[in-house]
Design an enzyme around this catalytic site. Structure first.
Site, short mmCIF file in Angstrom:
data_model
loop_
_atom_site.label_atom_id
_atom_site.label_comp_id
_atom_site.label_asym_id
_atom_site.label_seq_id
_atom_site.Cartn_x
_atom_site.Cartn_y
_atom_site.Cartn_z
N LYS A 9 0.84 -1.21 0.00
CA LYS A 9 0.00 0.00 0.00
C LYS A 9 0.87 1.26 0.00
CE LYS A 9 -3.88 -2.26 2.33
NZ LYS A 9 -4.86 -2.13 3.44
N PHE A 57 -15.43 3.58 7.50
CA PHE A 57 -14.08 3.98 7.11
C PHE A 57 -13.86 3.93 5.60
CE2 PHE A 57 -14.01 -0.52 8.35
CZ PHE A 57 -13.49 -1.12 7.22
N THR A 91 -5.25 -8.27 9.98
CA THR A 91 -5.46 -6.92 9.43
C THR A 91 -4.92 -5.81 10.33
OG1 THR A 91 -7.45 -7.74 8.38
CG2 THR A 91 -7.25 -5.36 8.55
N ARG A 102 2.76 -7.31 8.66
CA ARG A 102 2.07 -6.25 9.40
C ARG A 102 2.58 -6.16 10.83
NH1 ARG A 102 -3.48 -8.25 6.76
NH2 ARG A 102 -3.69 -6.75 5.05
N ASN A 112 -1.89 -0.30 7.01
CA ASN A 112 -1.39 -1.63 7.41
C ASN A 112 -0.51 -2.28 6.35
OD1 ASN A 112 -3.40 -2.28 5.61
ND2 ASN A 112 -4.41 -3.77 6.93
N HIS A 115 -1.89 -5.53 1.24
CA HIS A 115 -3.20 -6.18 1.01
C HIS A 115 -2.96 -7.49 0.26
CE1 HIS A 115 -7.30 -6.89 -0.44
NE2 HIS A 115 -6.70 -7.21 -1.57
N GLU A 126 -9.51 -9.58 -8.25
CA GLU A 126 -8.54 -8.50 -8.05
C GLU A 126 -7.46 -8.52 -9.13
OE1 GLU A 126 -7.46 -9.01 -3.90
OE2 GLU A 126 -9.45 -8.39 -3.26
P1 CMP Z 1 -7.27 -4.71 3.47
O1 CMP Z 1 -6.82 -6.12 3.65
O2 CMP Z 1 -6.67 -3.92 2.38
O3 CMP Z 1 -8.86 -4.72 3.26
C1 CMP Z 1 -9.72 -3.73 3.77
C2 CMP Z 1 -8.99 -2.68 4.53
O4 CMP Z 1 -9.79 -1.85 5.32
C3 CMP Z 1 -8.06 -3.33 5.52
O5 CMP Z 1 -7.00 -3.93 4.86
C4 CMP Z 1 -7.71 -2.16 6.43
O6 CMP Z 1 -6.56 -1.47 5.98
C5 CMP Z 1 -8.92 -1.26 6.26
N1 CMP Z 1 -9.62 -1.10 7.53
C6 CMP Z 1 -10.20 -2.06 8.26
N2 CMP Z 1 -10.74 -1.51 9.38
C7 CMP Z 1 -10.48 -0.18 9.34
C8 CMP Z 1 -10.77 0.90 10.19
N3 CMP Z 1 -11.44 0.73 11.32
N4 CMP Z 1 -10.33 2.13 9.83
C9 CMP Z 1 -9.64 2.31 8.67
N5 CMP Z 1 -9.35 1.30 7.81
C10 CMP Z 1 -9.76 0.07 8.14
#
Ligand code: CMP
Length: 143
Positions: A9, A57, A91, A102, A112, A115, A126
């Protein structure tokens, strides 16, 4: 052979972590069959994260993923979807085990670092979204 979509990311790219992250997957034995530094458009971000559209979010997620280049890749290998996600850790980086990507490199759930597709269906979807019909490279068979 199984394939998955993985993306470093914008926070990971900005912090010069592409090499460290890619190196983990290469050393594990996965093959990099496509890679691209890419600026994600708002449209692509909204499509990619469509399942989170109703989440509070969502706006933050779209604006973060479009905030700078990502390193999009397709990895290939036996059981690559589940194993690469294990290597990423859960996550929320605060809960991710040390030794995972992570767990070692991330601090907040929004930023984070990485992905990865969570199922065969997501991987196919994807890869379609990010790579389309660009050809994937083929490796010589391992001896
Ligand atoms: P990803 O695996 O890219 O898929 C969905 C993303 O949403 C996840 O990683 C996080 O980076 C993001 N995400 C999940 N929960 C939150 C949150 N509470 N606030 C902001 N981002 C979030």
């Amino acid at each position: 052979m199984e394939k998955t979509f993985v993306m470093v990311k914008p926070d990971g790219v900005q912090r010069n972590l592409i090499g460290d992250i890619l190196s983990r997957f290469e050393k594990k034995g996965f093959k990099l069959v496509h890679a691209e530094l890419k600026q994600v458009s708002k449209e692509l971000a909204e499509e990619h994260y469509g399942e989170h559209k109703e989440k509070p979010f969502f706006g933050e997620l779209v604006s973060f993923i479009t905030s700078g280049p990502v390193f999009a890749m397709v990895l290939e290998g036996e059981n690559v979807i589940a194993t690469s996600r294990k290597m990423m850790g859960v996550t929320n980086p605060q809960e991710a085990a040390p030794g995972t990507i992570r767990g070692d490199f991330g601090l907040t759930v929004g930023k984070n670092v990485i992905h990865g597709s969570d199922s065969e269906e997501s991987a196919e979807r994807e890869i379609g979204l990010f790579v389309g019909d660009k050809p994937l490279v083929e490796y010589k068979k391992d001896d």
